[in-house]
Scaffold this motif. Sequence first.
Motif: not given
Length: 123
Positions: A17-18, A20-21, A24, A54, A84
Amino acid sequence: MTERFADLPETRRRGLTKMEEVYGFTMSDGEGDFFGYTADHLFADIWTRPGLSDRDRRLLLIGLLAGTGAHDVMGIQVPAALQAGDLDAEALREIVIFLSHYAGWPVGARLNSLVEETIAKQR
């Protein structure tokens, strides 16, 4: 939690999940120890630690990538940072000027090309 990761261990879910953050783009689980350490340690543990945002991590990473000439990874991080919202066009352009003086003009020129291409694509 992303439903695609529901059948994975909690640490791997957090890591993917991180990832993907940060990157992107859509991630999937990977094979081998290297991928496991990347997802489970670097992204599930390190990228989620308190103390740095981040944006802070991006600034450090882009500086390190420029200093070591890791242009392939910079080609992932710069667009992801803009997408992001961690860094805007003005900040990216300022990074180019700043890093050119510390990492060298050829590195800065290459980074400038990447930044300007990234900004143009976002428009």
